[in-house]
Design a protein around this motif. Structure first.
Motif, PDB file in Angstrom:
ATOM      1  N   GLY A 305       0.811  -1.214   0.000  1.00 38.92           N
ATOM      2  CA  GLY A 305       0.000   0.000   0.000  1.00 38.92           C
ATOM      3  C   GLY A 305       0.839   1.256   0.000  1.00 38.92           C
ATOM      4  N   VAL A 306       2.167   1.102   0.271  1.00 35.60           N
ATOM      5  CA  VAL A 306       3.103   2.229   0.223  1.00 35.60           C
ATOM      6  C   VAL A 306       3.877   2.105  -1.082  1.00 35.60           C
ATOM      7  CG1 VAL A 306       5.044   3.389   1.325  1.00 35.60           C
ATOM      8  CG2 VAL A 306       3.281   2.294   2.729  1.00 35.60           C
ATOM      9  N   THR A 307       3.748   3.096  -1.956  1.00 36.09           N
ATOM     10  CA  THR A 307       4.371   2.991  -3.278  1.00 36.09           C
ATOM     11  C   THR A 307       5.075   4.301  -3.655  1.00 36.09           C
ATOM     12  OG1 THR A 307       2.359   3.710  -4.404  1.00 36.09           O
ATOM     13  CG2 THR A 307       2.649   1.327  -4.074  1.00 36.09           C
ATOM     14  N   GLU A 308       5.974   4.167  -4.614  1.00 37.33           N
ATOM     15  CA  GLU A 308       6.583   5.328  -5.255  1.00 37.33           C
ATOM     16  C   GLU A 308       6.744   5.002  -6.727  1.00 37.33           C
ATOM     17  OE1 GLU A 308      10.709   8.004  -5.227  1.00 37.33           O
ATOM     18  OE2 GLU A 308      10.120   6.881  -3.439  1.00 37.33           O
ATOM     19  N   MET A 309       6.289   5.903  -7.577  1.00 40.10           N
ATOM     20  CA  MET A 309       6.412   5.721  -9.014  1.00 40.10           C
ATOM     21  C   MET A 309       7.746   6.311  -9.476  1.00 40.10           C
ATOM     22  SD  MET A 309       5.164   4.613 -11.875  1.00 40.10           S
ATOM     23  CE  MET A 309       3.388   4.397 -11.591  1.00 40.10           C
ATOM     24  N   VAL A 310       8.513   5.539 -10.218  1.00 39.09           N
ATOM     25  CA  VAL A 310       9.763   6.019 -10.814  1.00 39.09           C
ATOM     26  C   VAL A 310       9.517   6.174 -12.306  1.00 39.09           C
ATOM     27  CG1 VAL A 310      12.193   5.538 -11.262  1.00 39.09           C
ATOM     28  CG2 VAL A 310      11.197   4.953  -9.038  1.00 39.09           C
ATOM     29  N   VAL A 311       9.646   7.409 -12.782  1.00 35.87           N
ATOM     30  CA  VAL A 311       9.410   7.731 -14.183  1.00 35.87           C
ATOM     31  C   VAL A 311      10.762   7.892 -14.872  1.00 35.87           C
ATOM     32  CG1 VAL A 311       8.367   9.367 -15.793  1.00 35.87           C
ATOM     33  CG2 VAL A 311       7.248   8.879 -13.583  1.00 35.87           C
ATOM     34  N   GLY A 356      11.543   3.795 -25.436  1.00 35.45           N
ATOM     35  CA  GLY A 356      12.393   4.883 -24.953  1.00 35.45           C
ATOM     36  C   GLY A 356      12.053   5.408 -23.585  1.00 35.45           C
ATOM     37  N   MET A 357      11.008   4.923 -22.941  1.00 37.33           N
ATOM     38  CA  MET A 357      10.655   5.407 -21.596  1.00 37.33           C
ATOM     39  C   MET A 357       9.932   4.295 -20.840  1.00 37.33           C
ATOM     40  SD  MET A 357       7.461   7.977 -22.451  1.00 37.33           S
ATOM     41  CE  MET A 357       8.626   9.246 -22.817  1.00 37.33           C
ATOM     42  N   MET A 358       9.896   4.454 -19.498  1.00 39.20           N
ATOM     43  CA  MET A 358       9.205   3.467 -18.659  1.00 39.20           C
ATOM     44  C   MET A 358       8.712   4.133 -17.383  1.00 39.20           C
ATOM     45  SD  MET A 358      11.472  -0.058 -18.799  1.00 39.20           S
ATOM     46  CE  MET A 358      10.375  -0.884 -17.635  1.00 39.20           C
ATOM     47  N   ASN A 359       7.648   3.572 -16.836  1.00 37.51           N
ATOM     48  CA  ASN A 359       7.151   3.930 -15.508  1.00 37.51           C
ATOM     49  C   ASN A 359       7.159   2.662 -14.681  1.00 37.51           C
ATOM     50  OD1 ASN A 359       6.605   6.565 -16.379  1.00 37.51           O
ATOM     51  ND2 ASN A 359       4.540   6.006 -17.056  1.00 37.51           N
ATOM     52  N   ALA A 408      15.095  16.702  -8.451  1.00 37.13           N
ATOM     53  CA  ALA A 408      14.786  15.375  -7.904  1.00 37.13           C
ATOM     54  C   ALA A 408      15.948  14.891  -7.056  1.00 37.13           C
ATOM     55  CB  ALA A 408      14.516  14.391  -9.039  1.00 37.13           C
ATOM     56  N   ILE A 409      15.629  14.091  -6.041  1.00 36.50           N
ATOM     57  CA  ILE A 409      16.665  13.510  -5.189  1.00 36.50           C
ATOM     58  C   ILE A 409      16.690  12.008  -5.443  1.00 36.50           C
ATOM     59  CG2 ILE A 409      16.521  15.302  -3.431  1.00 36.50           C
ATOM     60  CD1 ILE A 409      14.789  13.427  -1.777  1.00 36.50           C
ATOM     61  N   ASN A 410      17.867  11.404  -5.135  1.00 39.01           N
ATOM     62  CA  ASN A 410      18.049   9.989  -5.455  1.00 39.01           C
ATOM     63  C   ASN A 410      17.825   9.096  -4.251  1.00 39.01           C
ATOM     64  OD1 ASN A 410      20.293  10.822  -4.040  1.00 39.01           O
ATOM     65  ND2 ASN A 410      21.736   9.549  -5.200  1.00 39.01           N
ATOM     66  N   LEU A 415       6.454  10.567  -3.551  1.00 36.76           N
ATOM     67  CA  LEU A 415       5.379   9.914  -4.300  1.00 36.76           C
ATOM     68  C   LEU A 415       5.861   9.445  -5.665  1.00 36.76           C
ATOM     69  CD1 LEU A 415       2.332  12.250  -3.493  1.00 36.76           C
ATOM     70  CD2 LEU A 415       2.805   9.957  -2.587  1.00 36.76           C
ATOM     71  N   TYR A 416       6.751  10.222  -6.252  1.00 40.51           N
ATOM     72  CA  TYR A 416       7.329   9.816  -7.530  1.00 40.51           C
ATOM     73  C   TYR A 416       8.706  10.446  -7.667  1.00 40.51           C
ATOM     74  CZ  TYR A 416       6.097  14.440  -9.376  1.00 40.51           C
ATOM     75  OH  TYR A 416       6.008  15.794  -9.584  1.00 40.51           O
ATOM     76  N   THR A 417       9.524   9.824  -8.495  1.00 40.24           N
ATOM     77  CA  THR A 417      10.853  10.336  -8.818  1.00 40.24           C
ATOM     78  C   THR A 417      11.022  10.253 -10.331  1.00 40.24           C
ATOM     79  OG1 THR A 417      11.855   9.667  -6.718  1.00 40.24           O
ATOM     80  CG2 THR A 417      13.349   9.953  -8.582  1.00 40.24           C
ATOM     81  N   VAL A 418      11.605  11.319 -10.906  1.00 37.81           N
ATOM     82  CA  VAL A 418      11.786  11.368 -12.353  1.00 37.81           C
ATOM     83  C   VAL A 418      13.267  11.247 -12.693  1.00 37.81           C
ATOM     84  CG1 VAL A 418      11.449  12.709 -14.454  1.00 37.81           C
ATOM     85  CG2 VAL A 418       9.720  12.783 -12.622  1.00 37.81           C
TER      86      VAL A 418
END
Length: 822
Positions: A305-311, A356-359, A408-410, A415-418
């Motif tokens: 239930g705890v998520t982070e989207m990496v774009v 060329g891209m992913m989520n 952005a930080i690593n 909630l999300y990181t690009v």
């Protein structure tokens, strides 16, 4: 009017020519020549044909009308006897056999008489003697015929017999005979060639048919057949063909053989589906919901239930099917308990589809233990985000190069990181490590994992070190050298003398830092990396720097670049090479920075000779060397001779002399500092140089004039040498005349020591009193020089005059005179 124009014959007939005389000479007589050519009748007194024998043969002996009998004797499956009964000797015979095929004839009276018996075409049997031998009159077996029986009877025809004079005589031929049946395989009383069925009729009336014309239902010439499941179907069987197959076409199956993943975009598409007969893979027909879209990065925690989207906005170097895995290297490992286990954890993954891209959605951890609950596995806020790639075609995993979007930080926890870019353009560099030397290596790729332990993971090494005093010694858990710097060379010693080709997976440095520079510090021996993927001229690299700024450059093969002396064996042997590190000594007190630029192979040589290789010496190469520049050689030297560097009586380097210019003599250092007892010099050892003369086949003594006298005193030894026409190792003890002589205030005395020995060298005055002892010890084999400064044992200056110096050994004493002047 002449009644006979001509002549009357003896019978008075005009021109009759005695034609009216008979064979007896009687005119108009009745005598005649009979069948034997004898004049008979008339007045001859000879009865006509009275010279014929009973056979009607003129002057015959009555044998012509005699006859022999030729007939068959005993018969077997493959032989037939031919019998004879003859009143006359038989000088030769011939006959024809009708019926069986005759392929040979031998034995019998013909063989006893030495006849040659041959079987010709059309079964003609011929017997004769080359030497005139005959078969005596009588009876018996004439010969044995060897036959192939293929008919029911046999007959003898066309018989010709001759007697011992070669005259033909008659023959009575016996009757034809019946032949036995050669084979009755089915023992039915019928010879096989007349038997319509040699064997047995089956139930369908087919000879030897074995009931093959019955269908599976037992009906002769019926239509029933075995279907794909082996069940008798059709015809009169009452069974529908293949009615026992399941939906997969498997007999008596349960549909499992064609059940699996039917989505052709999934990794496990068609996995596990097979033909139940051939066991070969087939397409799955029934989808069971098992499709998987990652096959490598698969062990992701259950959703908490705890998520982070990496774009990821721009992906480079990946192909369809490659995978991206997102990791927390110190994530929460345990779930459903409070054991607090932490370590490397895959928290999200995805398959690259080529666009060329992913989520990628990732899983975060939960910790309710303080409230009496439990922990769930996932990333922990604040821990670093680590991105890895799995290359499907190469089956390798590596760390990707990633660039984060501005701001952005690593770390995990948003909630999300690009990621603005992910670079997976990796390749392999292969670096050779020689097991017998201290290798000096470098990389033109940045390792995907820059940890030094990871770089050497597949190699068993003793030590790796750079020029910053950092070491990696795995056996002792020493890791002060832990991050790879492409700008620095690394000295590496493998374990157990093993050689390796080390694979390194990494990124092209030009993609990471295209403007990277190499730093050279003063007052130290720099060890730099070579960052180009092709060989280049060291001359072109350092010619961009100020003249005189580079003193010397060396690799681990004993090649040097010393510009002040116009020495460049590095370019002669192929230039600066990928995978090699280079030790550089600069002049001055300022730091120097430079960049390699583009590779330039202009002027590179192909000299592949090994430094220190010689037919006369075995030199141990260690990877650590010392250059000695001999800029002048005089004395007993010729082209082709070799200069040999010694340390403690051991040859540590050798090179052919260059009589027209400077000679670079490279001495190899022992690896004693690494705990290895290898041949080579040690710092502080005296430098000794000898010359191997090709003319004499032995070493000559060399007098040196060098800037230093021992190894390690200076980074470069330089100077001149003079080669004496005497052996490098004395053959006998000797005492030379002092020089100068006369002298004031000091003089030098040279002593030759033929073997390791105790020697004493004393100075005496003219009265024999001991003035000074210059030597009183054990000395090594070789040449030794001693200086007397004109002082006595107490340090007082002696007066001018004549003095004697004496060399004493265990075997001999030598004495010479010298003069001390005022």
């Amino acid at each position: 009017d002449d009644d006979c124009v001509g002549q009357y014959d003896d019978c008075g007939v005009c021109n009759g020519g005695n034609a009216d005389q008979d064979c007896n000479g009687d005119c108009f007589g009745d005598a005649f020549v009979d069948d034997c050519g004898v004049c008979s009748g008339g007045n001859t007194g000879h009865e006509a044909n009275s010279d014929q024998d009973v056979c009607g043969v003129c002057f015959g002996d009555g044998t012509f009308c005699l006859e022999a009998t030729i007939e068959f004797g005993n018969v077997t499956d493959y032989t037939i006897e031919v019998l004879y009964d003859s009143p006359l000797n038989i000088g030769g015979f011939q006959f024809v056999i009708e019926g069986p095929q005759v392929f040979n004839a031998s034995g019998g009276a013909a063989a006893d008489a030495g006849f040659n018996v041959a079987v010709g075409d059309s079964n003609i049997v011929l017997g004769f003697s080359f030497t005139g031998e005959v078969i005596p009159a009588g009876s018996g077996v004439l010969t044995n015929l060897y036959v192939t029986i293929d008919s029911y009877d046999a007959c003898i025809t066309d018989v010709v017999l001759s007697d011992d004079d070669g005259d033909e005589f008659g023959a009575i031929v016996g009757d034809c005979i019946d032949l036995p049946c050669p084979e009755d395989a089915d023992q039915d009383g019928l010879c096989d060639w007349d038997d319509d069925c040699v064997g047995q009729y089956d139930d369908c009336g087919v000879c030897n048919g074995g009931n093959a014309d019955q269908d599976c239902n037992g009906d002769c010439f019926g239509d029933a057949f075995l279907d794909d499941c082996g069940v008798c179907s059709g015809g009169n069987s009452g069974h529908e063909a293949n009615s026992d197959q399941d939906d997969c076409g498997a007999c008596f199956g349960d549909n499992s053989s064609c059940t699996g993943c039917t989505d052709d975009t999934a990794y496990n598409y068609n996995d596990g589906c097979y033909d139940t007969v051939t066991d070969e893979p087939v397409d799955c027909l029934i989808d069971d919901g098992s499709c998987e879209y990652t096959m490598y990065f698969t062990d992701v925690p259950e959703n908490t239930g705890v998520t982070e989207m990496v774009v990821i906005n721009n992906i480079l170097g990946l192909e369809y099917g490659d995978e991206i895995g997102l990791f927390d290297m110190n994530g929460q490992l345990n779930s459903n308990d409070c054991s607090s286990e932490y370590g490397e954890l895959l928290v999200g993954s995805g398959r690259y589809e080529g666009d060329g891209m992913m989520n990628i959605l990732t899983v975060g951890s939960i910790d309710y233990c303080s409230d009496g609950g439990y922990q769930l596995s996932g990333w922990i806020p604040g821990n670093d985000i680590v991105v890895k790639v799995w290359d499907k075609s190469e089956d390798i995993e590596f760390n990707a190069l990633v660039t984060y979007e501005d701001g952005a930080i690593n770390t995990w926890g948003d909630l999300y990181t690009v990621l603005s870019e992910l670079d997976g353009r990796v390749s392999f560099q292969y670096v050779d490590l020689d097991g017998v030397i201290l290798n000096n290596i470098s990389l033109y790729l940045q390792p995907e994992d820059t940890d030094v332990a990871a770089v050497f993971e597949e190699i068993d090494i003793v030590v790796a070190a750079n020029d910053q005093g950092e070491y990696y010694i795995p056996s002792n858990n020493v890791e002060t050298f832990n991050s790879w710097d492409n700008g620095r060379g690394v000295q590496v010693l493998t374990n157990g003398g093993e050689s390796y080709t080390m694979p390194v997976l990494g990124f092209d440095l030009s993609l990471i830092d295209p403007n990277a520079t190499i730093v050279l510090d003063p007052f130290m021996l720099n060890n730099i990396g070579y960052t180009l993927s092709e060989s280049t001229s060291i001359e072109s690299v350092f010619s961009q720097l100020d003249e005189g700024s580079i003193l010397a450059v060396a690799d681990d093969q004993g090649h040097y670049y010393i510009p002040d002396y116009d020495l460049n064996t590095i370019d002669e042997s192929g230039g600066m090479m990928p995978g090699k590190g280079y030790q550089v000594l600069i002049s001055g007190s300022d730091t120097i920075e430079f960049a390699y630029g583009e590779a330039d192979d202009t002027g590179l040589g192909r000299n592949q000779s090994i430094v220190g290789a010689s037919e006369n010496y075995e030199i141990t190469r260690t990877g650590v060397s010392h250059p000695m520049v001999i800029n002048q050689i005089t004395g007993a030297v010729s082209q082709g001779d070799e200069l040999v560097a010694y340390a403690n009586g051991i040859p540590v380097g050798v090179v052919p002399v260059n009589v027209e210019g400077s000679t670079l003599l490279v001495a190899w250092k022992s690896l004693y500092e690494y705990g290895l007892d290898t041949d080579g010099y040690r710092d502080g050892d005296d430098i000794e140089i000898r010359l191997f003369s090709q003319e004499y086949g032995q070493e000559l003594r060399v007098i040196t004039d060098l800037n230093v006298g021992s190894y390690g005193e200076s980074p470069i030894t330089m100077g001149s040498i003079h080669v004496l026409d005497e052996l490098a190792v004395p053959a006998e003890f000797g005492l030379e005349q002092n020089y100068p002589n006369p002298f004031n205030p000091s003089t030098t005395i040279d002593v030759s020591v033929a073997s390791d020995s105790y020697i004493m060298l004393n100075v005496y005055d003219i009265n024999g009193r001991l003035i000074s002892t210059l030597a009183d010890d054990n000395f090594d084999t070789g040449y030794h020089s001693f200086v007397w400064n004109g002082l006595d044992q107490s340090g007082n200056k002696v007066s001018a005059g004549i003095y004697f110096y004496s060399l004493q050994t265990n075997e001999m004493t030598l004495t010479k005179k010298m003069i001390l002047m005022k």
